[in-house]
Design an enzyme around this catalytic site. Sequence first.
Site, PDB file in Angstrom:
ATOM      1  N   PHE A 180     -12.462   2.439  -7.510  1.00 45.98           N
ATOM      2  CA  PHE A 180     -11.836   3.537  -8.110  1.00 45.98           C
ATOM      3  C   PHE A 180     -11.930   3.656  -9.571  1.00 45.98           C
ATOM      4  O   PHE A 180     -11.590   4.665 -10.198  1.00 45.98           O
ATOM      5  CB  PHE A 180     -10.618   3.882  -7.478  1.00 45.98           C
ATOM      6  CG  PHE A 180     -10.658   4.277  -6.046  1.00 45.98           C
ATOM      7  CD1 PHE A 180     -11.062   5.349  -5.546  1.00 45.98           C
ATOM      8  CD2 PHE A 180     -10.066   3.364  -5.294  1.00 45.98           C
ATOM      9  CE1 PHE A 180     -11.276   5.513  -4.112  1.00 45.98           C
ATOM     10  CE2 PHE A 180     -10.081   3.668  -3.948  1.00 45.98           C
ATOM     11  CZ  PHE A 180     -10.499   4.818  -3.331  1.00 45.98           C
ATOM     12  N   GLY A 212     -11.788  -6.145 -14.620  1.00 44.94           N
ATOM     13  CA  GLY A 212     -11.449  -5.596 -13.205  1.00 44.94           C
ATOM     14  C   GLY A 212     -12.209  -4.584 -12.894  1.00 44.94           C
ATOM     15  O   GLY A 212     -12.344  -3.680 -13.873  1.00 44.94           O
ATOM     16  N   ASP A 222       4.135   0.487  -5.995  1.00 42.45           N
ATOM     17  CA  ASP A 222       3.127  -0.539  -5.775  1.00 42.45           C
ATOM     18  C   ASP A 222       3.615  -2.076  -6.166  1.00 42.45           C
ATOM     19  O   ASP A 222       2.693  -2.575  -7.199  1.00 42.45           O
ATOM     20  CB  ASP A 222       1.693  -0.259  -6.005  1.00 42.45           C
ATOM     21  CG  ASP A 222       0.539  -1.114  -5.373  1.00 42.45           C
ATOM     22  OD1 ASP A 222       1.157  -2.096  -4.544  1.00 42.45           O
ATOM     23  OD2 ASP A 222      -0.226  -1.016  -5.690  1.00 42.45           O
TER      24      ASP A 222
END
Length: 944
Positions: free
Chosen positions: A664, A660, A788
Amino acid sequence: MAENLQALLLVCFWVVFLQIPCSARAQELIVSVPENVAVGKTIFTASRLPRTQAGDKAELPCAKMEGDPHGRFNVTENCTIVVANPLDRSVQPVYLLNIRIGVQNTSVKIELTDAEGYPPVYNEKCETPVNPDGKTGDFLYSLAATLEAVKTDGTIWSGKGTYTKLSDIGSTRYRTMLYDDPWMLHTDNSDCNIRYIWYTDAINSLVTMQDLWYNDIRHFTCTEEYKAPKIFFEVILHKRGENITSDMLKQYVPESVVEDKTHNYFLFVSSVYSTTETKTYNCEIPNFRKPVGSAPWANIEYLDIEVKPEGCPAGRYGFLCDKTCICKNGARCHGFNGACKCPPGWKGVACDIPKQDVSITTTPSDPRHIYISANVTFRCTAHHVDVTYMSVRYPNATEKVGFGVTKIDFVVPNIQPTNNGPYTCQVRDTRGNTLNSTFVLNVTNCTPDKKGAECDEVCDCLHGASCGRWVGCVCPPGWTGTRCQTKCPHGTYGKDCLRNCSCQNGANCNPSDGRCGCTDGWYGKNCSKPCLNGRFGWRCQQKCACNNSATCSNVDGSCACVTPWTGRNCDQWQTIASRDEPLLESLIPLGSLVFLVAIVMAILYKTGILSCSAPDAGEEEKILFELRRMEQDLAQSLQPGWLGRWEKKVRHLTPGPLIGEGMFGQVRKAQLRTPRGELAVAAKTVRVEDSQSYRDFYREAAILVAVHQQRNDDCGESNIVRLVGLITKSTEKYILLEYAPKGDLLGFLRRIRNMNGEEGLHGSLLGYAVDIAQALQELGRLRIAHRDVAARNVLITAHDVAKLADFGLARDVYVTTQYVRRDSPGADELLPLTWMALESIETGEYTCQSDVWSFGVLLWEIATLGQDPCYDGRTQLSFRQMVGILRQGKRLAMPEGCPDDLCQLMKECWRDDPDERPTPGEIEEKLLQLRRSLFSHYEMETVV
Ligand SMILES: *[C@@H]1O[C@H](CO)[C@@H](O)[C@H](O)[C@H]1NC(C)=O
Ligand SMILES: *[C@@H]1O[C@H](CO)[C@@H](O)[C@H](O)[C@H]1NC(C)=O
Ligand SMILES: *[C@@H]1O[C@H](CO)[C@@H](O)[C@H](O)[C@H]1NC(C)=O
Ligand SMILES: *[C@@H]1O[C@H](CO)[C@@H](O)[C@H](O)[C@H]1NC(C)=O
Ligand SMILES: *[C@@H]1O[C@H](CO)[C@@H](O)[C@H](O)[C@H]1NC(C)=O
């Protein structure tokens, strides 16, 4: 005799005319003072009185009688006159104080003389903002520096730091330099610039200066795009008695100051900052001839400094916000020169002298905020006037009249351009004088988000774009399209996508500022430079292992072997062993080189971003301090030594393929060597070195440690992803997590949809929801909010257990489109808008109940097999639109064929009032029930 009497009468007449009572022995003494005399200063003492009176004074105290209606002066009992309030020659140039000494009266005439540059001018164009309390800097600006530097070993360091406080500077050395060495300001009120000049020949800076001088780094400039240099830095070798050769020095530092210096070296920094706009300066820094001092730096690739006027806290002004405003009666104080902007009815340098005045004001008070169709209130007010008659005259000549009132309010409803024109307020006082004041209304704009001739069309702009009445959406840099819905096309960036990206070698280009994110093996502003010194990979972090003169690819480290050599050594991953990294001290020469950046770097050190040394107890304290500011409960649940206990060695980690990657951070599959053999882990690392990313990194680490601590490391049962270890002592910091071979839940759901079509709910899928409900209970016990909860952040383990992961780090690692930037300026944060609870969007607060809301969205994702949640048929919504939709009670549309009980549960999760939402425990209960009722048949079949 008669003549004498006449003369005496004449004298008395003049004295009366000068408002001094005619007494037997009136005398006049003259005192002359500059108008800018400081408050508290003594301007007259009894010794100046004629001898006889000085004698009297001893027995009979002095007192001020007349001539000073606004209290500019204090007269003490022993006849000392002290300035009590700021003076202003343009308001009153001469004061005649009548002082009583015993039984006699004496008048003292005080004449104000002109002082240059006084009173300061209030230039509204140059007004700086007022920095609200709570986030006050000790400095008019905030600075952000982005820089990339090459170390002597060939690795690349880059990062960004922001700072608003001079007192935050890590090294006492800079602090002393800044505060003790001379600096001065030249402010230019006409072009709204501050020129800040700093120069020193102080001994403690000399070593640095010599260092720079012998490195040929004698001056550099930072330039605003296409403009003249604005930040100028020069090291000068100045011999006493010689002529000054530096033009800048000649221009801005008085010769006497330079001539006075005893040392040969002289360091001069001049920078020009705008008081109104945020500006970015690009600095050209010469290459170092040899590594500076003991620092491991070879050169600075690029350095950009962003200077943003933040303003001083209310009541303070000046470059360092160290001066106290004198403005009274609610007058606004100018941030850089302290000038006061008097409200109606007041005058004087401090706005403390009443003024006969009439004013006409509006609500909203700022004419720019008066929009078509608003209801505008006008207020006509008389200040310090004895009113007999007051009238208001409209542009259409209608008049409204009041007698004996000091205030008239009137409302013009639904204001239109036809109402434009002068509104005049007129007042007559008891002596027959007339005063008036006019406000010219010129309303042309629609309310924000409306456009068109009738202001009846909605703009609906995205990404914080503003809406113009005639032009529609005015997009921020990086966006285009009628609603600013489209990112700049590939290869372009900036305002209206008019600029071309210069990024090379496959680097991605940030659409808003054109900054390049280099791919593996490249560095430099355009990513045009390949790694040097036998290094390769991202930021040249890896060392080539090629032998026997083979050439090494800067990208992946693969070796092109020279015959007769072949061999497997050519393509091995090899990680850099952790070494002792440079300490703060070794950075200092570099620091002073870039001066402002030095400060920034010191901050980076302080916040632990630059710090490459081991996280000692101090480091842990610092991180805890940061955490405490964010989450008190989380910080409290950590036991001392929490960071150290999980530390693994970087040399035991063998990174593998990328699983992934985002702006950031990135996640790699990796092998960790443990006493019990090799273990597959997911290694997350931060990519952008800013303090937000690091806070997120440590927050995630802290939460995982806290969760494991609570379970006494019995991780088998937890539904929160298992922490394997942390690596914080190397340049690259990692969080090591259990490796989940089945990937994330979102991908899993979408794979099911692609395979089976829209077949509907699956028993095991509800099982995953139960797992996550349990994870939320675990977090609830620790009083930690995840913030989240979404299918993309749920991992499926090899044993088909769903586990909650991604506590805020690398928000866009798995997907990039689901996060929206907050519109408000300053809050630079990507947020998962369509998953967020109403109160989190509105106030930025996260709680276990707001996680429950997001969990409802996760249920919806399961029920739709991984569709993107959308409201009103739109996936891209702004914060304001989102709040509007939710406040109207609208929620996500229920998926077709969704079982009633499940729909009901989702709706309960999305209740406005957080306290009315079900608890994770109740959710688990309901899900289990639902699963039993829906799938008992199916499951029995599969079990059999
Ligand atoms: C002037 O006198 C007033 C009242 O006595 C006092 O409050 C004030 O501090 C004095 N100001 C100065 C500058 O001495
Ligand atoms: C006058 O009195 C003040 C205190 O009220 C004192 O500070 C000052 O020294 C005195 N001045 C003279 C000339 O006596
Ligand atoms: C310094 O400047 C003056 C005039 O500007 C000149 O006459 C003199 O020769 C200069 N001295 C040196 C040492 O250059
Ligand atoms: C203006 O006032 C009217 C009546 O008082 C009200 O109905 C209307 O909503 C107001 N308009 C605005 C924009 O506030
Ligand atoms: C003049 O304008 C005011 C406010 O817009 C309105 O109330 C008034 O009726 C107008 N008078 C005439 C004569 O049009």
